[in-house]
Scaffold this motif. Sequence first.
Motif, PDB file in Angstrom:
ATOM      1  N   LYS A 105       0.811  -1.225   0.000  1.00 53.96           N
ATOM      2  CA  LYS A 105       0.000   0.000   0.000  1.00 53.96           C
ATOM      3  C   LYS A 105       0.842   1.272   0.000  1.00 53.96           C
ATOM      4  CE  LYS A 105      -4.043  -1.949   2.255  1.00 53.96           C
ATOM      5  NZ  LYS A 105      -5.069  -1.804   3.292  1.00 53.96           N
ATOM      6  N   VAL A 106       2.141   1.127   0.235  1.00 54.91           N
ATOM      7  CA  VAL A 106       2.987   2.295   0.504  1.00 54.91           C
ATOM      8  C   VAL A 106       3.830   2.669  -0.708  1.00 54.91           C
ATOM      9  CG1 VAL A 106       4.710   3.266   2.070  1.00 54.91           C
ATOM     10  CG2 VAL A 106       3.182   1.454   2.880  1.00 54.91           C
ATOM     11  N   ARG A 107       3.838   3.939  -1.045  1.00 59.61           N
ATOM     12  CA  ARG A 107       4.752   4.401  -2.098  1.00 59.61           C
ATOM     13  C   ARG A 107       4.991   5.904  -1.999  1.00 59.61           C
ATOM     14  NH1 ARG A 107       1.765   5.139  -7.745  1.00 59.61           N
ATOM     15  NH2 ARG A 107       0.138   3.631  -7.420  1.00 59.61           N
ATOM     16  N   LEU A 108       6.038   6.344  -2.663  1.00 57.46           N
ATOM     17  CA  LEU A 108       6.339   7.772  -2.724  1.00 57.46           C
ATOM     18  C   LEU A 108       5.315   8.460  -3.619  1.00 57.46           C
ATOM     19  CD1 LEU A 108      10.184   7.428  -3.257  1.00 57.46           C
ATOM     20  CD2 LEU A 108       9.181   8.789  -1.413  1.00 57.46           C
ATOM     21  N   LEU A 109       4.810   9.612  -3.178  1.00 56.94           N
ATOM     22  CA  LEU A 109       3.827  10.360  -3.975  1.00 56.94           C
ATOM     23  C   LEU A 109       4.361  10.645  -5.367  1.00 56.94           C
ATOM     24  CD1 LEU A 109       1.174  12.020  -4.258  1.00 56.94           C
ATOM     25  CD2 LEU A 109       2.408  13.959  -3.273  1.00 56.94           C
ATOM     26  N   LEU A 110       5.663  10.950  -5.469  1.00 59.18           N
ATOM     27  CA  LEU A 110       6.241  11.341  -6.754  1.00 59.18           C
ATOM     28  C   LEU A 110       6.958  10.188  -7.466  1.00 59.18           C
ATOM     29  CD1 LEU A 110       7.640  14.903  -5.938  1.00 59.18           C
ATOM     30  CD2 LEU A 110       5.381  14.255  -6.777  1.00 59.18           C
ATOM     31  N   GLY A 111       6.600   8.966  -7.145  1.00 61.70           N
ATOM     32  CA  GLY A 111       7.228   7.839  -7.839  1.00 61.70           C
ATOM     33  C   GLY A 111       8.587   7.524  -7.252  1.00 61.70           C
ATOM     34  N   ASN A 112       9.635   8.096  -7.850  1.00 60.15           N
ATOM     35  CA  ASN A 112      10.972   7.903  -7.284  1.00 60.15           C
ATOM     36  C   ASN A 112      11.516   9.166  -6.636  1.00 60.15           C
ATOM     37  OD1 ASN A 112      11.995   5.279  -7.359  1.00 60.15           O
ATOM     38  ND2 ASN A 112      12.155   5.375  -9.598  1.00 60.15           N
ATOM     39  N   ALA A 113      10.926  10.301  -7.010  1.00 63.41           N
ATOM     40  CA  ALA A 113      11.415  11.586  -6.492  1.00 63.41           C
ATOM     41  C   ALA A 113      10.807  11.877  -5.115  1.00 63.41           C
ATOM     42  CB  ALA A 113      11.070  12.702  -7.465  1.00 63.41           C
ATOM     43  N   GLU A 114      11.424  12.823  -4.420  1.00 63.93           N
ATOM     44  CA  GLU A 114      10.979  13.179  -3.077  1.00 63.93           C
ATOM     45  C   GLU A 114      10.396  14.593  -3.061  1.00 63.93           C
ATOM     46  OE1 GLU A 114      13.767  11.103  -0.010  1.00 63.93           O
ATOM     47  OE2 GLU A 114      15.016  12.343  -1.311  1.00 63.93           O
ATOM     48  N   VAL A 115       9.432  14.815  -2.183  1.00 64.31           N
ATOM     49  CA  VAL A 115       8.960  16.174  -1.913  1.00 64.31           C
ATOM     50  C   VAL A 115       9.829  16.700  -0.777  1.00 64.31           C
ATOM     51  CG1 VAL A 115       7.015  17.634  -1.247  1.00 64.31           C
ATOM     52  CG2 VAL A 115       6.600  15.496  -2.509  1.00 64.31           C
ATOM     53  N   PRO A 116      10.631  17.758  -1.022  1.00 61.68           N
ATOM     54  CA  PRO A 116      11.563  18.227   0.018  1.00 61.68           C
ATOM     55  C   PRO A 116      10.839  18.851   1.210  1.00 61.68           C
ATOM     56  CG  PRO A 116      11.551  19.741  -1.855  1.00 61.68           C
ATOM     57  CD  PRO A 116      10.703  18.560  -2.257  1.00 61.68           C
ATOM     58  N   ASP A 117      11.457  18.717   2.373  1.00 60.83           N
ATOM     59  CA  ASP A 117      10.886  19.276   3.597  1.00 60.83           C
ATOM     60  C   ASP A 117      11.073  20.797   3.591  1.00 60.83           C
ATOM     61  OD1 ASP A 117      10.192  19.991   6.135  1.00 60.83           O
ATOM     62  OD2 ASP A 117      11.382  18.444   7.127  1.00 60.83           O
ATOM     63  N   PRO A 118       9.995  21.577   3.595  1.00 55.36           N
ATOM     64  CA  PRO A 118      10.119  23.039   3.504  1.00 55.36           C
ATOM     65  C   PRO A 118      10.182  23.728   4.868  1.00 55.36           C
ATOM     66  CG  PRO A 118       7.813  22.455   3.355  1.00 55.36           C
ATOM     67  CD  PRO A 118       8.571  21.163   3.618  1.00 55.36           C
ATOM     68  N   TYR A 119      10.186  22.950   5.950  1.00 55.28           N
ATOM     69  CA  TYR A 119       9.976  23.509   7.290  1.00 55.28           C
ATOM     70  C   TYR A 119      10.952  24.628   7.633  1.00 55.28           C
ATOM     71  CZ  TYR A 119       8.933  23.403  12.338  1.00 55.28           C
ATOM     72  OH  TYR A 119       8.566  23.719  13.622  1.00 55.28           O
ATOM     73  N   TYR A 120      12.227  24.468   7.221  1.00 56.04           N
ATOM     74  CA  TYR A 120      13.237  25.468   7.579  1.00 56.04           C
ATOM     75  C   TYR A 120      13.534  26.455   6.459  1.00 56.04           C
ATOM     76  CZ  TYR A 120      13.911  22.520  11.615  1.00 56.04           C
ATOM     77  OH  TYR A 120      13.702  21.799  12.759  1.00 56.04           O
ATOM     78  N   ASP A 121      12.680  26.490   5.423  1.00 54.38           N
ATOM     79  CA  ASP A 121      12.929  27.365   4.273  1.00 54.38           C
ATOM     80  C   ASP A 121      11.606  27.871   3.691  1.00 54.38           C
ATOM     81  OD1 ASP A 121      13.643  28.602   1.947  1.00 54.38           O
ATOM     82  OD2 ASP A 121      14.920  26.972   1.213  1.00 54.38           O
ATOM     83  N   ASP A 122      11.255  29.098   4.091  1.00 55.81           N
ATOM     84  CA  ASP A 122       9.974  29.685   3.656  1.00 55.81           C
ATOM     85  C   ASP A 122       9.805  29.660   2.140  1.00 55.81           C
ATOM     86  OD1 ASP A 122       9.726  30.289   6.293  1.00 55.81           O
ATOM     87  OD2 ASP A 122       9.892  32.471   6.061  1.00 55.81           O
ATOM     88  N   SER A 123      10.924  29.788   1.419  1.00 56.48           N
ATOM     89  CA  SER A 123      10.835  29.942  -0.036  1.00 56.48           C
ATOM     90  C   SER A 123      10.468  28.636  -0.736  1.00 56.48           C
ATOM     91  CB  SER A 123      12.169  30.451  -0.593  1.00 56.48           C
ATOM     92  OG  SER A 123      13.136  29.431  -0.541  1.00 56.48           O
ATOM     93  N   LYS A 124      10.456  27.537  -0.001  1.00 50.48           N
ATOM     94  CA  LYS A 124      10.203  26.237  -0.636  1.00 50.48           C
ATOM     95  C   LYS A 124       8.718  25.886  -0.767  1.00 50.48           C
ATOM     96  CE  LYS A 124      14.275  23.326   0.128  1.00 50.48           C
ATOM     97  NZ  LYS A 124      14.800  22.579   1.267  1.00 50.48           N
TER      98      LYS A 124
END
Length: 150
Positions: A105-124
């Motif tokens: 049931k588990v997979r990455l939303l973007l297939g093989n790519a990752e959604v980067p963590d924006p927590y420490y970077d407002d511009s992301k």
Amino acid sequence: MKILMVCLGNICRSPLAEGVMQHLADKNGLNWTVDSAGTGNWHVGEAPDHRSIRTALNRGVDISKQVCKQFTVNDFDEFDLIMVMDKFNLRDVLAKARNQADRDKVRLLLGNAEVPDPYYDDSKFETVYDMVEQGCRDIIKEFTGIELKK
Ligand code: 4NP
């Protein structure tokens, strides 16, 4: 179909993914239920990060009523599909799987790519929104054949 979106904190990325996917599903007449959770527990009970709320609102999606919760093993029974944002999330969710059916049931939303963590970077946040939206469009295309217009 029931979909769970998962990230680390459940305040930045997965709330956006929940909001966008539910919005697109509703708009296109799909009877899908979308929820989200975090692998961590730091923000349980909180609303999404104000930067995610604002970014989504700018695109016409209201995520302000969501409440943060932590991923649990019961979610494998509750959901048909568990979409994670990055490889840390993938590892942490798979570590809770009880069997192959859970793992399937588990997979990455973007297939093989990752959604980067924006927590420490407002511009992301804008980029993260765009990536999440593309991932949601691709999932809708894959499961329904519907290609959504921009
Ligand atoms: P998210 O971002 O996983 O996209 O919700 C984060 C939010 C909070 C923290 C880490 C990532 N945190 O460490 O509190």
